[in-house]
Motif scaffolding. Structure first.
Motif, PDB file in Angstrom:
ATOM      1  N   UNK A   1     109.970  83.189  14.720  1.00  0.00           N
ATOM      2  CA  UNK A   1     110.841  82.239  14.016  1.00  0.00           C
ATOM      3  C   UNK A   1     111.128  82.703  12.598  1.00  0.00           C
ATOM      4  N   UNK A   2     110.122  83.319  11.963  1.00  0.00           N
ATOM      5  CA  UNK A   2     110.336  83.878  10.634  1.00  0.00           C
ATOM      6  C   UNK A   2     111.375  85.001  10.677  1.00  0.00           C
ATOM      7  N   UNK A   3     111.256  85.852  11.673  1.00  0.00           N
ATOM      8  CA  UNK A   3     112.206  86.957  11.814  1.00  0.00           C
ATOM      9  C   UNK A   3     113.622  86.437  12.074  1.00  0.00           C
ATOM     10  N   UNK A   4     113.718  85.414  12.902  1.00  0.00           N
ATOM     11  CA  UNK A   4     115.034  84.844  13.227  1.00  0.00           C
ATOM     12  C   UNK A   4     115.707  84.293  11.971  1.00  0.00           C
ATOM     13  N   UNK A   5     114.922  83.605  11.137  1.00  0.00           N
ATOM     14  CA  UNK A   5     115.491  83.025   9.916  1.00  0.00           C
ATOM     15  C   UNK A   5     115.957  84.101   8.947  1.00  0.00           C
ATOM     16  N   UNK A   6     115.105  85.087   8.689  1.00  0.00           N
ATOM     17  CA  UNK A   6     115.440  86.108   7.699  1.00  0.00           C
ATOM     18  C   UNK A   6     116.631  86.953   8.154  1.00  0.00           C
ATOM     19  N   UNK A   7     116.685  87.271   9.443  1.00  0.00           N
ATOM     20  CA  UNK A   7     117.836  88.020   9.951  1.00  0.00           C
ATOM     21  C   UNK A   7     119.114  87.201   9.808  1.00  0.00           C
TER      22      UNK A   7
END
Length: 356
Positions: A329-335
């Protein structure tokens, strides 16, 4: 807010030193709650300015009364000026001539004010073989989070980057998350290497001050530790710094509002965060052929949430299994943040095409 409350107490304590004239503590609490809970706009705007600050519903109340200055950036018109009703006097005295305020009053749509600067940025990106669009997420603690750093110093724990060519065709996307419980100098060097990406033509961000400062701090940390990678790290930093394109510079208001930015959006009231550009694009249904995920549908919806997660992990509140579950979820947000930058670029090209 606490400073405002303390000022109120200091004022009370200055009443000739007479204890009988002090108000009971509970009455101050009542005043605070009364100021906080106002839900209607008083006829006289100045009545919405108390010793405890502004009516918290100030912006909404201005909108309800169709006040022409509702939502205007405080960088252009401070709330106290709006409350005083002396906007014209303030503007004439502070600005004079054609300024951000004057241009904003006249435009009725998103407008390119300085096509020369806009074209320079667009051409620089178009002429590149490799563009790196990237974004950081960081966290801080009230004590050094990594050896040899300072209390409250921001530590990068996440990097998302997308590589494109000059046609903005995607060449690759990468998302990295470093566990805040295990971040060390090696981890931070990986951040620097990850951005550098073997030497690209351009490094594109929105508001470079955050990213560039973090990269500089990493190189300084290498020097402090007499790390043999310092020289290489400094070369990477210099390469990135010299080739950084900050899209914010095309929207940013400078010199206290006296300098007109190259691009202005009429409906965002001189607010220039990247989220305001997204709001403009969405509200006006601009057909860019490029879109991002809606933040409200993401598990991690903003940088504050990402930082809170990192702090909880660093302090052991989030355990190993929960951390592994939340990393995607962190990766999805930052991307998504990086893709928003690409969407801003498409918006800039759209404005250029419609102007021509």
């Amino acid at each position: 807010f606490p400073v405002k409350v303390m000022d109120a107490f200091k004022n009370a304590l200055s009443l000739n030193g007479n204890v009988e004239e002090y108000k009971h503590f509970d009455s101050y609490i009542d005043d605070i709650n009364k100021a906080r809970d106002v839900e209607t706009l008083n006829g006289d705007l100045t009545e919405n300015v108390t010793q405890f600050g502004f009516n918290p519903k100030w912006d909404n109340l201005l909108k309800e009364t169709n006040n022409p200055f509702a939502g205007v950036s405080g960088n252009i018109l401070p709330k106290k000026v709006i409350a005083s009703g002396k906007v014209k006097e303030y503007v004439d005295k502070k600005y004079g001539g054609e300024t951000v305020y004057d241009v904003w009053k006249e435009i009725t749509e998103a407008t390119i004010v300085d096509d020369r600067l806009v074209s320079l940025v667009v051409e620089k990106i178009k002429n590149a073989k490799r563009n790196i669009w990237y974004d950081f997420e960081g966290y801080s603690l009230p004590f050094p989070a990594v050896d040899d750093t300072k209390a409250y110093q921001q530590i990068v724990f996440q990097l998302s980057k997308i590589e494109t060519d000059g046609d903005i065709s995607e060449l690759g996307a990468d998302n990295f998350v470093w566990d805040p419980q295990n971040i060390d100098l090696d981890s931070l060097y990986e951040v620097l290497e990850g951005v550098y990406s073997n030497g690209a033509d351009n490094y594109i961000v929105y508001n470079k001050s955050y990213e560039n400062t973090r990269l500089k701090e990493i190189v300084e940390l290498l020097a402090l530790n007499k790390d043999p990678r310092h020289a290489t790290g400094k070369e990477m930093l210099d390469h990135i710094d010299a080739r950084t394109i900050d899209l914010w510079e095309l929207f940013r208001i400078t010199n206290g509002g006296k300098n007109v930015p190259p691009i202005m959006m009429h409906d965002q009231k001189c607010k220039t965060s990247i989220k305001n550009i997204e709001k403009h694009i969405t509200a006006n249904k601009i057909p860019l052929g490029y879109s991002i995920k809606e933040y409200k549908n993401l598990d991690v919806q903003n940088g504050g949430m990402a930082m809170d997660i990192a702090i909880k992990r660093a302090t052991g509140v989030i355990k190993d299994n929960a951390w592994e579950d939340i990393v995607p979820s962190l990766k999805e947000y930052c991307e998504n943040d990086v893709r928003m930058m690409i969407m801003v670029y498409y918006f800039i090209e759209y404005l250029k095409d419609t102007k021509e």
